[in-house]
Design an enzyme around this catalytic site. Sequence first.
Site, mmCIF file in Angstrom:
data_model
loop_
_atom_site.group_PDB
_atom_site.id
_atom_site.type_symbol
_atom_site.label_atom_id
_atom_site.label_comp_id
_atom_site.label_asym_id
_atom_site.label_seq_id
_atom_site.Cartn_x
_atom_site.Cartn_y
_atom_site.Cartn_z
ATOM 1 N N LYS A 1 12.192 45.610 56.218
ATOM 2 C CA LYS A 1 11.013 45.944 55.364
ATOM 3 C C LYS A 1 10.124 46.763 56.406
ATOM 4 O O LYS A 1 9.465 47.760 55.861
ATOM 5 C CB LYS A 1 10.238 44.985 54.719
ATOM 6 C CG LYS A 1 9.021 45.365 54.000
ATOM 7 C CD LYS A 1 8.464 44.216 52.878
ATOM 8 C CE LYS A 1 7.186 44.773 52.100
ATOM 9 N NZ LYS A 1 6.604 43.664 51.295
ATOM 10 N N MET B 1 43.649 37.713 27.360
ATOM 11 C CA MET B 1 44.696 37.788 28.427
ATOM 12 C C MET B 1 45.038 36.386 29.093
ATOM 13 O O MET B 1 46.066 36.141 29.473
ATOM 14 C CB MET B 1 44.051 38.557 29.501
ATOM 15 C CG MET B 1 45.126 39.229 30.697
ATOM 16 S SD MET B 1 46.617 39.878 30.125
ATOM 17 C CE MET B 1 46.145 41.533 30.033
ATOM 18 N N PHE C 1 12.270 33.861 53.848
ATOM 19 C CA PHE C 1 12.170 34.144 52.271
ATOM 20 C C PHE C 1 12.963 35.269 51.921
ATOM 21 O O PHE C 1 13.069 36.415 52.180
ATOM 22 C CB PHE C 1 10.601 34.189 51.737
ATOM 23 C CG PHE C 1 10.821 34.446 50.177
ATOM 24 C CD1 PHE C 1 11.116 33.234 49.414
ATOM 25 C CD2 PHE C 1 10.154 35.610 49.879
ATOM 26 C CE1 PHE C 1 11.081 33.680 48.200
ATOM 27 C CE2 PHE C 1 10.167 35.746 48.477
ATOM 28 C CZ PHE C 1 10.575 34.789 47.448
ATOM 29 N N GLN C 2 13.871 34.840 51.035
ATOM 30 C CA GLN C 2 14.904 35.767 50.347
ATOM 31 C C GLN C 2 15.782 36.552 51.746
ATOM 32 O O GLN C 2 15.974 37.803 51.444
ATOM 33 C CB GLN C 2 14.034 37.043 49.504
ATOM 34 C CG GLN C 2 13.524 36.283 48.346
ATOM 35 C CD GLN C 2 13.297 37.137 47.088
ATOM 36 O OE1 GLN C 2 12.989 38.432 47.565
ATOM 37 N NE2 GLN C 2 13.422 36.839 45.916
ATOM 38 N N GLU D 1 21.204 43.328 39.061
ATOM 39 C CA GLU D 1 21.824 44.152 40.351
ATOM 40 C C GLU D 1 23.273 44.456 40.078
ATOM 41 O O GLU D 1 23.722 45.661 40.448
ATOM 42 C CB GLU D 1 21.347 43.498 41.624
ATOM 43 C CG GLU D 1 20.000 43.580 41.865
ATOM 44 C CD GLU D 1 19.179 42.311 41.435
ATOM 45 O OE1 GLU D 1 19.646 41.450 40.595
ATOM 46 O OE2 GLU D 1 18.149 42.335 41.855
HETATM 47 C C1 LIG Z 1 44.562 42.726 33.794
HETATM 48 C C2 LIG Z 1 45.043 43.702 34.494
HETATM 49 C C3 LIG Z 1 46.352 44.278 34.618
HETATM 50 C C4 LIG Z 1 46.776 45.305 35.182
HETATM 51 N N1 LIG Z 1 48.215 45.938 35.011
HETATM 52 C C5 LIG Z 1 48.415 46.877 35.449
HETATM 53 C C6 LIG Z 1 49.874 47.640 35.107
HETATM 54 O O1 LIG Z 1 50.380 46.999 34.310
HETATM 55 N N2 LIG Z 1 50.006 49.003 35.687
HETATM 56 C C7 LIG Z 1 49.085 49.522 36.713
HETATM 57 O O2 LIG Z 1 49.408 50.461 37.147
HETATM 58 N N3 LIG Z 1 47.817 48.939 36.940
HETATM 59 C C8 LIG Z 1 47.665 47.636 36.431
HETATM 60 N N4 LIG Z 1 46.478 47.220 36.962
HETATM 61 C C9 LIG Z 1 45.655 47.917 37.845
HETATM 62 C C10 LIG Z 1 46.165 47.346 39.413
HETATM 63 O O3 LIG Z 1 45.525 46.120 39.624
HETATM 64 C C11 LIG Z 1 45.691 48.523 40.279
HETATM 65 O O4 LIG Z 1 44.225 48.478 40.495
HETATM 66 C C12 LIG Z 1 46.244 49.852 40.148
HETATM 67 O O5 LIG Z 1 47.468 49.714 39.971
HETATM 68 C C13 LIG Z 1 46.364 50.471 41.396
HETATM 69 O O6 LIG Z 1 46.367 51.800 41.239
HETATM 70 P P1 LIG Z 1 46.870 52.716 42.328
HETATM 71 O O7 LIG Z 1 48.040 52.556 43.057
HETATM 72 O O8 LIG Z 1 46.785 54.191 41.563
HETATM 73 O O9 LIG Z 1 45.658 52.794 43.689
HETATM 74 P P2 LIG Z 1 44.192 52.884 43.670
HETATM 75 O O10 LIG Z 1 43.587 51.674 43.788
HETATM 76 O O11 LIG Z 1 43.539 53.906 42.570
HETATM 77 O O12 LIG Z 1 44.234 53.818 45.161
HETATM 78 C C14 LIG Z 1 44.365 54.818 45.230
HETATM 79 C C15 LIG Z 1 45.187 55.267 46.587
HETATM 80 O O13 LIG Z 1 45.163 56.798 46.768
HETATM 81 C C16 LIG Z 1 44.636 56.898 48.070
HETATM 82 N N5 LIG Z 1 43.571 58.139 48.077
HETATM 83 C C17 LIG Z 1 42.326 58.073 47.584
HETATM 84 N N6 LIG Z 1 42.181 59.347 47.845
HETATM 85 C C18 LIG Z 1 43.099 59.912 47.960
HETATM 86 C C19 LIG Z 1 43.082 61.487 48.472
HETATM 87 N N7 LIG Z 1 41.937 62.269 48.345
HETATM 88 N N8 LIG Z 1 44.284 61.913 49.042
HETATM 89 C C20 LIG Z 1 45.258 61.121 49.186
HETATM 90 N N9 LIG Z 1 45.247 59.746 48.870
HETATM 91 C C21 LIG Z 1 43.989 59.276 48.402
HETATM 92 C C22 LIG Z 1 43.927 55.731 48.411
HETATM 93 O O14 LIG Z 1 44.152 55.548 50.079
HETATM 94 C C23 LIG Z 1 44.773 54.555 47.890
HETATM 95 O O15 LIG Z 1 45.944 54.235 48.567
HETATM 96 C C24 LIG Z 1 45.954 46.022 35.978
HETATM 97 C C25 LIG Z 1 44.671 45.583 36.171
HETATM 98 C C26 LIG Z 1 44.120 44.347 35.523
HETATM 99 C C27 LIG Z 1 42.733 44.043 35.825
HETATM 100 C C1 LIG Z 2 34.393 38.119 36.440
HETATM 101 C C2 LIG Z 2 35.801 37.627 36.092
HETATM 102 N N1 LIG Z 2 36.177 36.367 35.719
HETATM 103 C C3 LIG Z 2 37.303 35.837 35.228
HETATM 104 C C4 LIG Z 2 38.406 36.837 35.165
HETATM 105 C C5 LIG Z 2 39.843 36.274 34.497
HETATM 106 N N2 LIG Z 2 40.132 36.853 33.162
HETATM 107 C C6 LIG Z 2 40.749 38.197 33.370
HETATM 108 S S1 LIG Z 2 40.974 38.591 31.584
HETATM 109 C C7 LIG Z 2 40.052 37.344 30.869
HETATM 110 C C8 LIG Z 2 39.944 37.199 29.698
HETATM 111 C C9 LIG Z 2 39.000 38.365 29.006
HETATM 112 O O1 LIG Z 2 38.398 37.984 27.784
HETATM 113 P P1 LIG Z 2 37.962 39.261 26.700
HETATM 114 O O2 LIG Z 2 37.018 40.068 27.236
HETATM 115 O O3 LIG Z 2 37.752 38.552 25.427
HETATM 116 O O4 LIG Z 2 39.457 40.134 26.602
HETATM 117 P P2 LIG Z 2 40.550 40.108 25.861
HETATM 118 O O5 LIG Z 2 41.666 39.605 27.002
HETATM 119 O O6 LIG Z 2 40.471 38.974 24.848
HETATM 120 O O7 LIG Z 2 40.805 41.411 25.258
HETATM 121 C C10 LIG Z 2 39.587 36.559 32.059
HETATM 122 C C11 LIG Z 2 39.034 35.407 31.970
HETATM 123 C C12 LIG Z 2 38.105 38.227 35.389
HETATM 124 N N3 LIG Z 2 39.087 39.201 35.252
HETATM 125 N N4 LIG Z 2 36.922 38.556 35.619
#
Ligand SMILES: Cc1cc2nc3c(=O)[nH]c(=O)nc-3n(C[C@H](O)[C@H](O)[C@H](O)COP(=O)(O)OP(=O)(O)OC[C@H]3O[C@@H](n4cnc5c(N)ncnc54)[C@H](O)[C@@H]3O)c2cc1C
Ligand SMILES: Cc1ncc(C[n+]2csc(CCOP(=O)(O)OP(=O)(O)O)c2C)c(N)n1
Lengths: 164, 564
Positions: B162, B477, B112-113, B50
Amino acid sequence: MRHIISILMENEAGALSRVAGLFSARGYNIESLTVAPTEDASLSRLTLVTRGSDEIIEQIIKQLNKLVDVVKLLDLTEGPHIERELMLIKVMAESPLQREEIKRLADIFRGNIIDVNEVCYTIELTGDVQKLDAFIDTLKQADILETVRSGITGIARGPKSLNL
Amino acid sequence: MELTGADILVRFLQDEGVDHLFGYPGGAVLHIYDALYRQEQVKHVLVRHEQAATHAADAYARSTGKPGVVLVTSGPGATNAVTGIATAYMDSIPMVVITGQVNSALIGNDAFQEVDSVGITRPCVKHNFLVKDVRDLAITMKKAFYIATTGRPGPVVVDIPKDVTAERTDYVFPKKVTMRSYNPVVKGHGGQIRKAVNMMLSAKRPLFYTGGGVVQGNAAKGLTELAHRLGFPVTNTSMGLGGFPATDQQFVGMLGMHGTYEANMSVSHCDLLIAIGARFDDRVTGKIEKFAPSARIIHVDIDPASISKNVKVDVPIVGDVNTVLKVMVKELEQSERKPDGEALASWWQQIEEWRARDCLKYDTTSERIKPQYVIETLHKVTKGDAYVTSDVGQHQMWAAQFYKFDKPRRWINSGGLGTMGFGLPAAMGVQFAHPKATVACITGEGSIQMNIQELSTCLQYNLPLKIICLNNGFLGMVRQWQEFFYEERYSHSYMESLPDFVKLAEAYGHIGMQIERPEDVEGALKEAFKHKDRLVFMNFLTDPKENVYPMVPAGAGLDEMILI
Ligand SMILES: Cc1cc2nc3c(=O)[nH]c(=O)nc-3n(C[C@H](O)[C@H](O)[C@H](O)COP(=O)(O)OP(=O)(O)OC[C@H]3O[C@@H](n4cnc5c(N)ncnc54)[C@H](O)[C@@H]3O)c2cc1C
Ligand SMILES: Cc1ncc(C[n+]2csc(CCOP(=O)(O)OP(=O)(O)O)c2C)c(N)n1
Ligand SMILES: [Mg+2]
């Protein structure tokens, strides 16, 4: 700062838990929360007392407004308002001296004795938080058997009102 | 006409224009599955878990702008869907999730469930409903779609017992719904917009900082027009990539933790920051006190709660980005003033100096495959025109940095929740929405194993995805953080006993490829993309020691990047 936020919500199952859940999920504090239906059965009115910096209160109000069930809200503390809380307090009242003293105190605070028996009185008292606290302070701690407080409700002064 | 709840639900989905329903059957939804069986209009996609249904529906929405729709059973079906619901919630993606529930009479009996689906999902949905009466079913569904797709979009759960799916009532499609408690603002405040435009015209070191709101709000064109007219630099959040063409000279790259040197330095030195549909996430701002310290800030967002949440702004504009941007362009046309050309020229000169630092360079002479090179080559081979989904980790950041997205809705990744396991089911959702498009899933050997069972779904529906696994043999990472901040104590970040991915792909009926040398990368990619009707799983053995640069350490300011 302490704020009293008054909220009109759809009277739906789960509406209250959305508010409570919002506060716990975002780490806001709730000092008290009261809720009851209004004259319009489809709406509940909820009064919430919270504390926080201006920024936090601004977020709280925005987040509450964002809840789909919230129809309208008002920060009562932004203007002149009245707040009231109901307290029921059960106190020891055995000796004639004690009974007289408690009756006198209740009168001073405009409380009503609403239940009487050989050992204790139950007093009903309404007022703001300070008044209820003051009443508790005047009683001997050891004499208090039980207190129940309703939590704050409030309303704006003057014609300003929170309705649809 | 009297119909059962199950038939009403399916008729409603047809009338609402839903073409794909991602789901998995079970006891509580059997009446609904029976109703689905008796029609062809709504195509049901049977996933293998799911969670995958929710990610597929989510990516369907991200790539089309239409809401994704999910159907799961009660109990474990609903709990398995929660990760995907939370993923969509964090990234503001429109989605409607229908969960089956036990019979009304049994609710609360530990039946159940049975789980309290409404309770469990409450903190990670925009709204949710429990339908207690079949007569409320159609209108509740209408409300669910309305809420999911308007204002700040988000997932909505509809929990249906259901017995409600068995009861009968008249069905009429509710064409419209209004709710007194829900009226999202669309138009921005005219005075505020004018003020913002005036600030833009006076700015000496302006910067557009735009996010997911531009992509989801279909405002890429408007933004590009405004930015071109003004000649200002543009940076995107990772969610905002594609909202402005990455190959445009005015684009300075992504900002934030793994943003470019030029983008982060521009933020740190700008005097006007124009935030559009972005939410000042902590991955973007770094240390708040050091974020855009000398800038006045304009913030356009549809959600008032996004404004001044993390960073205090000077000119808040609540409204839909597309609508607001159009008014801004018009204001600009009507204004007699022009942007400050002289100031802009010296601002650009400064930015070009930062750009010359070439912060994304990497060793191109290595014997080992560099992950950055794979993405660059992928961009070349797909002519920059693929839909790219990603999992979470280093590979995600390299994809964001090196695949230059010129169009919106092409970059599909889990930003807010950072859900490993998102990439493959997301790619499925995109391919269902765009059967003819090239869809690549960039993943790691860690992430891919979180939903690898979906390779079976891909075979069933003939989805010719290209899976680009950047296999560094590490939870990369995590390993990077351990190298930088935990004195190289690699606690449980090594993926021992990995499967043979080539054989695994073949066992699922697909093509598997293993690529070990840099000189084979381009040829292998070309070959893979020649297979128009087959899924190809490409296992690239990449340099296990490679790190993502630049990096702003947690708690540091954006100008305190670790650079290569
Ligand atoms: C491993 C990892 C590393 C990351 N590193 C970075 C990084 O280095 N840099 C980075 O930027 N991000 C990074 N991120 C992503 C980060 O965590 C956020 O998800 C991201 O920065 C949020 O983007 P955003 O501010 O565009 O917001 P979003 O989450 O895209 O939110 C959108 C915003 O726009 C508004 N909005 C939506 N629709 C409308 C509309 N029609 N009109 C007006 N407003 C609207 C919403 O209200 C909201 O405030 C990383 C994520 C991970 C998993
Ligand atoms: C469901 C979930 N569990 C744990 C994490 C924490 N986490 C972030 S990046 C990462 C490693 C990902 O490894 P891989 O898919 O091999 O990518 P790589 O960083 O090696 O490119 C982990 C464990 C996460 N983001 N999501
Ligand atoms: Mg890895």
